[in-house]
Motif scaffolding. Structure first.
Motif, PDB file in Angstrom:
ATOM      1  N   ALA A 327       1.835   1.361  -7.227  1.00 38.80           N
ATOM      2  CA  ALA A 327       2.549   2.524  -7.769  1.00 38.80           C
ATOM      3  C   ALA A 327       1.598   3.714  -7.920  1.00 38.80           C
ATOM      4  O   ALA A 327       1.943   4.855  -7.564  1.00 38.80           O
ATOM      5  N   LEU A 328       0.397   3.476  -8.432  1.00 41.63           N
ATOM      6  CA  LEU A 328      -0.576   4.556  -8.610  1.00 41.63           C
ATOM      7  C   LEU A 328      -1.007   5.145  -7.276  1.00 41.63           C
ATOM      8  O   LEU A 328      -1.195   6.363  -7.150  1.00 41.63           O
ATOM      9  N   SER A 329      -1.150   4.292  -6.276  1.00 44.00           N
ATOM     10  CA  SER A 329      -1.520   4.773  -4.949  1.00 44.00           C
ATOM     11  C   SER A 329      -0.462   5.723  -4.396  1.00 44.00           C
ATOM     12  O   SER A 329      -0.777   6.796  -3.855  1.00 44.00           O
ATOM     13  N   VAL A 330       0.799   5.342  -4.555  1.00 44.86           N
ATOM     14  CA  VAL A 330       1.911   6.176  -4.052  1.00 44.86           C
ATOM     15  C   VAL A 330       2.013   7.475  -4.839  1.00 44.86           C
ATOM     16  O   VAL A 330       2.068   8.572  -4.260  1.00 44.86           O
ATOM     17  N   LEU A 331       2.047   7.354  -6.166  1.00 46.81           N
ATOM     18  CA  LEU A 331       2.218   8.544  -7.003  1.00 46.81           C
ATOM     19  C   LEU A 331       1.030   9.490  -6.882  1.00 46.81           C
ATOM     20  O   LEU A 331       1.191  10.718  -6.903  1.00 46.81           O
ATOM     21  N   GLY A 332      -0.164   8.938  -6.743  1.00 43.88           N
ATOM     22  CA  GLY A 332      -1.347   9.786  -6.575  1.00 43.88           C
ATOM     23  C   GLY A 332      -1.319  10.526  -5.257  1.00 43.88           C
ATOM     24  O   GLY A 332      -1.663  11.715  -5.191  1.00 43.88           O
ATOM     25  N   GLU A 333      -0.929   9.849  -4.181  1.00 40.45           N
ATOM     26  CA  GLU A 333      -0.853  10.474  -2.860  1.00 40.45           C
ATOM     27  C   GLU A 333       0.146  11.614  -2.855  1.00 40.45           C
ATOM     28  O   GLU A 333      -0.049  12.654  -2.205  1.00 40.45           O
ATOM     29  N   LEU A 334       1.228  11.443  -3.620  1.00 39.65           N
ATOM     30  CA  LEU A 334       2.287  12.464  -3.670  1.00 39.65           C
ATOM     31  C   LEU A 334       2.052  13.497  -4.765  1.00 39.65           C
ATOM     32  O   LEU A 334       2.847  14.435  -4.900  1.00 39.65           O
ATOM     33  N   ALA A 335       0.977  13.329  -5.561  1.00 43.10           N
ATOM     34  CA  ALA A 335       0.726  14.209  -6.714  1.00 43.10           C
ATOM     35  C   ALA A 335       1.978  14.305  -7.574  1.00 43.10           C
ATOM     36  O   ALA A 335       2.372  15.385  -8.029  1.00 43.10           O
ATOM     37  N   GLU A 341       1.568   9.284 -16.721  1.00 44.24           N
ATOM     38  CA  GLU A 341       2.241   8.253 -17.513  1.00 44.24           C
ATOM     39  C   GLU A 341       1.981   6.861 -16.917  1.00 44.24           C
ATOM     40  O   GLU A 341       1.696   5.902 -17.647  1.00 44.24           O
ATOM     41  N   ALA A 342       2.070   6.774 -15.597  1.00 44.13           N
ATOM     42  CA  ALA A 342       1.852   5.491 -14.928  1.00 44.13           C
ATOM     43  C   ALA A 342       0.409   5.025 -15.094  1.00 44.13           C
ATOM     44  O   ALA A 342       0.142   3.829 -15.297  1.00 44.13           O
ATOM     45  N   ALA A 343      -0.551   5.956 -15.026  1.00 49.19           N
ATOM     46  CA  ALA A 343      -1.959   5.598 -15.187  1.00 49.19           C
ATOM     47  C   ALA A 343      -2.241   5.104 -16.601  1.00 49.19           C
ATOM     48  O   ALA A 343      -2.993   4.138 -16.802  1.00 49.19           O
ATOM     49  N   THR A 344      -1.643   5.758 -17.593  1.00 49.19           N
ATOM     50  CA  THR A 344      -1.811   5.347 -18.988  1.00 49.19           C
ATOM     51  C   THR A 344      -1.270   3.942 -19.209  1.00 49.19           C
ATOM     52  O   THR A 344      -1.918   3.092 -19.836  1.00 49.19           O
ATOM     53  N   ALA A 345      -0.076   3.686 -18.669  1.00 50.55           N
ATOM     54  CA  ALA A 345       0.540   2.362 -18.821  1.00 50.55           C
ATOM     55  C   ALA A 345      -0.295   1.290 -18.126  1.00 50.55           C
ATOM     56  O   ALA A 345      -0.496   0.188 -18.655  1.00 50.55           O
ATOM     57  N   ALA A 346      -0.811   1.603 -16.950  1.00 51.41           N
ATOM     58  CA  ALA A 346      -1.631   0.642 -16.209  1.00 51.41           C
ATOM     59  C   ALA A 346      -2.918   0.329 -16.961  1.00 51.41           C
ATOM     60  O   ALA A 346      -3.360  -0.830 -17.013  1.00 51.41           O
ATOM     61  N   THR A 347      -3.529   1.349 -17.558  1.00 48.92           N
ATOM     62  CA  THR A 347      -4.759   1.156 -18.321  1.00 48.92           C
ATOM     63  C   THR A 347      -4.516   0.250 -19.521  1.00 48.92           C
ATOM     64  O   THR A 347      -5.310  -0.640 -19.827  1.00 48.92           O
ATOM     65  N   GLN A 348      -3.399   0.461 -20.187  1.00 56.15           N
ATOM     66  CA  GLN A 348      -3.067  -0.357 -21.357  1.00 56.15           C
ATOM     67  C   GLN A 348      -2.851  -1.817 -20.958  1.00 56.15           C
ATOM     68  O   GLN A 348      -3.265  -2.735 -21.670  1.00 56.15           O
ATOM     69  N   ARG A 349      -2.229  -2.037 -19.807  1.00 56.14           N
ATOM     70  CA  ARG A 349      -1.996  -3.415 -19.361  1.00 56.14           C
ATOM     71  C   ARG A 349      -3.301  -4.112 -18.984  1.00 56.14           C
ATOM     72  O   ARG A 349      -3.470  -5.301 -19.197  1.00 56.14           O
ATOM     73  N   LEU A 350      -4.236  -3.349 -18.409  1.00 54.78           N
ATOM     74  CA  LEU A 350      -5.524  -3.938 -18.041  1.00 54.78           C
ATOM     75  C   LEU A 350      -6.377  -4.241 -19.265  1.00 54.78           C
ATOM     76  O   LEU A 350      -7.157  -5.181 -19.283  1.00 54.78           O
ATOM     77  N   GLY A 351      -6.243  -3.422 -20.309  1.00 56.12           N
ATOM     78  CA  GLY A 351      -7.049  -3.604 -21.501  1.00 56.12           C
ATOM     79  C   GLY A 351      -8.260  -2.701 -21.498  1.00 56.12           C
ATOM     80  O   GLY A 351      -8.724  -2.247 -20.454  1.00 56.12           O
ATOM     81  N   SER A 352      -8.810  -2.461 -22.660  1.00 59.43           N
ATOM     82  CA  SER A 352      -9.929  -1.513 -22.789  1.00 59.43           C
ATOM     83  C   SER A 352     -11.202  -2.016 -22.117  1.00 59.43           C
ATOM     84  O   SER A 352     -12.050  -1.220 -21.735  1.00 59.43           O
ATOM     85  N   ASP A 353     -11.340  -3.328 -21.968  1.00 63.95           N
ATOM     86  CA  ASP A 353     -12.559  -3.866 -21.370  1.00 63.95           C
ATOM     87  C   ASP A 353     -12.518  -3.850 -19.841  1.00 63.95           C
ATOM     88  O   ASP A 353     -13.505  -4.181 -19.190  1.00 63.95           O
ATOM     89  N   ILE A 361      -7.483  -2.595  -7.142  1.00 60.62           N
ATOM     90  CA  ILE A 361      -6.807  -2.173  -8.370  1.00 60.62           C
ATOM     91  C   ILE A 361      -7.648  -1.165  -9.138  1.00 60.62           C
ATOM     92  O   ILE A 361      -7.149  -0.120  -9.575  1.00 60.62           O
ATOM     93  N   LEU A 362      -8.931  -1.457  -9.292  1.00 62.06           N
ATOM     94  CA  LEU A 362      -9.804  -0.520 -10.004  1.00 62.06           C
ATOM     95  C   LEU A 362      -9.911   0.809  -9.253  1.00 62.06           C
ATOM     96  O   LEU A 362      -9.927   1.879  -9.870  1.00 62.06           O
ATOM     97  N   GLY A 363      -9.943   0.747  -7.928  1.00 58.85           N
ATOM     98  CA  GLY A 363     -10.016   1.973  -7.134  1.00 58.85           C
ATOM     99  C   GLY A 363      -8.791   2.842  -7.295  1.00 58.85           C
ATOM    100  O   GLY A 363      -8.894   4.067  -7.462  1.00 58.85           O
ATOM    101  N   ASP A 364      -7.613   2.221  -7.254  1.00 58.16           N
ATOM    102  CA  ASP A 364      -6.381   2.994  -7.410  1.00 58.16           C
ATOM    103  C   ASP A 364      -6.254   3.571  -8.815  1.00 58.16           C
ATOM    104  O   ASP A 364      -5.781   4.703  -9.006  1.00 58.16           O
ATOM    105  N   LEU A 365      -6.669   2.786  -9.808  1.00 56.72           N
ATOM    106  CA  LEU A 365      -6.603   3.284 -11.181  1.00 56.72           C
ATOM    107  C   LEU A 365      -7.576   4.448 -11.377  1.00 56.72           C
ATOM    108  O   LEU A 365      -7.224   5.472 -11.981  1.00 56.72           O
ATOM    109  N   ALA A 366      -8.780   4.328 -10.847  1.00 57.72           N
ATOM    110  CA  ALA A 366      -9.765   5.406 -10.970  1.00 57.72           C
ATOM    111  C   ALA A 366      -9.261   6.686 -10.315  1.00 57.72           C
ATOM    112  O   ALA A 366      -9.361   7.776 -10.892  1.00 57.72           O
ATOM    113  N   ALA A 367      -8.706   6.560  -9.111  1.00 53.51           N
ATOM    114  CA  ALA A 367      -8.190   7.731  -8.402  1.00 53.51           C
ATOM    115  C   ALA A 367      -7.058   8.388  -9.173  1.00 53.51           C
ATOM    116  O   ALA A 367      -6.980   9.629  -9.272  1.00 53.51           O
ATOM    117  N   ALA A 368      -6.180   7.566  -9.750  1.00 58.90           N
ATOM    118  CA  ALA A 368      -5.046   8.113 -10.510  1.00 58.90           C
ATOM    119  C   ALA A 368      -5.523   8.859 -11.750  1.00 58.90           C
ATOM    120  O   ALA A 368      -5.029   9.950 -12.065  1.00 58.90           O
TER     121      ALA A 368
END
Length: 424
Positions: A327-335, A341-353, A361-368
């Motif tokens: 999802a982050l890859s698609v939304l990021g490519e399309l700006a 919102e999607a990046a925040t939700a993904a970060t919360q699911r991964l956890g602070s650590d 996954i880390l690459g797409d999250l970083a780009a987003a």
């Protein structure tokens, strides 16, 4: 004084079981080292060695029942058959030397008889197994299930293995399934599917390592397995993997559209989520905004109904984090406005650590995060990505490293330089 006998004489003279293990290995076309790797692949551990195989075949040791079962599965046989042989070999060692020699002569004669052995002679354990070797044994359900489960487990190993490490395991496992498939028809469909899943992964790894000709060969045999087994999800897996190496965006989109046709119906929700997510990714890269968002919506809807533990074994790699990554890859490519919102939700699911969630996954999250408004957090994730991509280099990681390098703020020039080294 008692009778003196050379050390090891009894072991050498009573080595019918070792001869049988040797024959099984040669029937499978393996060296001792390859046999050890095949057994380790079945067991999921790295405990068997070439030296131990040599000890078994020379009669220095009889493997435990647990190991015998792994040897059997690696050679495409029912563990019960080989366990009976091992039990007989242990009993053989307890007999008097004269009786032992007579029985050994009978065993060596029968083991060498090849196709002359008939069903009438298969009443003894050694006769049954020799007959099975010539006529095809019936692999039991649990052994076939073990091979299939191992095929699925390999699909999620990219999180902690490099492509080179994983490729060796995949090729060895494909060899084990091929041996089992040649020996047994009772589980032909199940083993054909497992073989196809493993071959498709081998193709993906070959592509990841820059070997396109081998990738195409693996994909072709995986497609053949899908056809023989009549299993549409395997065909979808093969097409989706092949899409990564397609030469043009149009061809990638075409392959994924075809793959989507093979994941319809119940029991395919996880596979459908991945295929539609990949389709959305390629449509977004081609600038097809509306079709990309529709494909992403189909992926998310399918994932709402997904149960990776109850569907095909290979879909277990499709974790919530992997769905977020697509999802982050698609939304990021399309700006797209939904990106933050999607990046925040993904970060919360991964956890602070930020646990080891995979290079992609880390690459797409970083780009987003860098494209959104949380630059500081984005830089933090980029550092995690660099560590993961350095430990497990692969083609997708290199592509993401190059894309992320251009998004970093000017003050992170050293980090950008590390990313460009990774991308080289």
């Amino acid at each position: 004084m008692g009778e003196h006998r050379p050390t090891g004489a009894t072991l050498v003279s009573s080595n019918a079981f070792g001869q049988l293990l040797l024959r099984l290995r040669l029937e499978a076309g393996r060296t001792q080292e390859q046999q050890a790797e095949a057994i380790n692949t079945v067991s999921g551990r790295e405990t068997m060695t070439r030296r131990e195989i040599s000890r078994y075949e020379n009669g220095e040791n009889i493997p435990t029942s647990h190991t015998v079962a792994h040897i059997a599965v690696a050679c495409g046989l029912s563990p019960d058959q080989l366990k009976r042989e091992a039990a007989s070999a242990r009993a053989q060692r307890r007999k008097s030397p004269v009786k032992q020699e007579l029985d050994d002569m009978k065993r060596r004669t029968m083991l060498g008889a090849g196709p002359l052995i008939g069903a009438a002679l298969a009443s003894e354990p050694w006769g049954r197994l020799t007959h099975a070797l010539n006529r095809g044994s019936q692999l039991d359900s649990r052994s076939a299930e073990t091979l299939a489960e191992r095929a699925g487990a390999l699909h999620i190993s990219e999180n902690h293995l490099t492509a080179q490490q994983l490729q060796r395991n995949v090729v060895v496992h494909l060899d084990a399934i091929t041996t089992a498939l040649a020996q047994s028809r009772a589980h032909e469909k199940e083993l054909s599917i497992a073989a196809g899943e493993t071959a498709a992964l081998a193709g993906w790894l070959a592509w990841d390592l820059g070997d396109q000709p081998s990738a195409r060969c693996y994909y072709q045999v995986a497609a053949d397995c899908a056809r023989v087994a009549g299993h549409p999800p395997l065909r979808a897996l093969t097409l989706a993997y092949a899409s990564y190496g397609a030469s043009t965006p149009a061809r990638r989109i075409e392959l994924l559209a075809d793959a989507a046709k093979h994941v319809r119906g119940p029991g395919n929700a996880t596979a459908a989520a991945w295929v539609h997510g990949r389709h959305a990714e390629e449509l977004a890269a081609a600038g097809e905004t509306t079709p990309a968002l529709r494909a992403l919506d189909r992926a998310r809807t399918a994932y709402d109904y997904a149960d990776p533990t109850a569907e095909q074994t290979w879909v277990r790699f499709m974790s919530p984090a992997r769905m977020d990554s697509l999802a982050l890859s698609v939304l990021g490519e399309l700006a797209h406005p939904e990106l933050n919102e999607a990046a925040t939700a993904a970060t919360q699911r991964l956890g602070s650590d930020l646990p080891d969630a995979g290079v992609v996954i880390l690459g797409d999250l970083a780009a987003a995060l860098l494209k959104g408004s949380d630059t500081e957090h984005g830089v933090h994730v980029v550092r995690k990505f660099v560590a993961a991509a350095t430990a497990r280099p692969n083609t997708m990681g290199r592509a993401r490293a190059l894309a992320i390098a251009g998004q970093l703020p000017d003050r992170e020039r050293d980090l950008a330089a590390q990313l460009r080294v990774l991308a080289a």
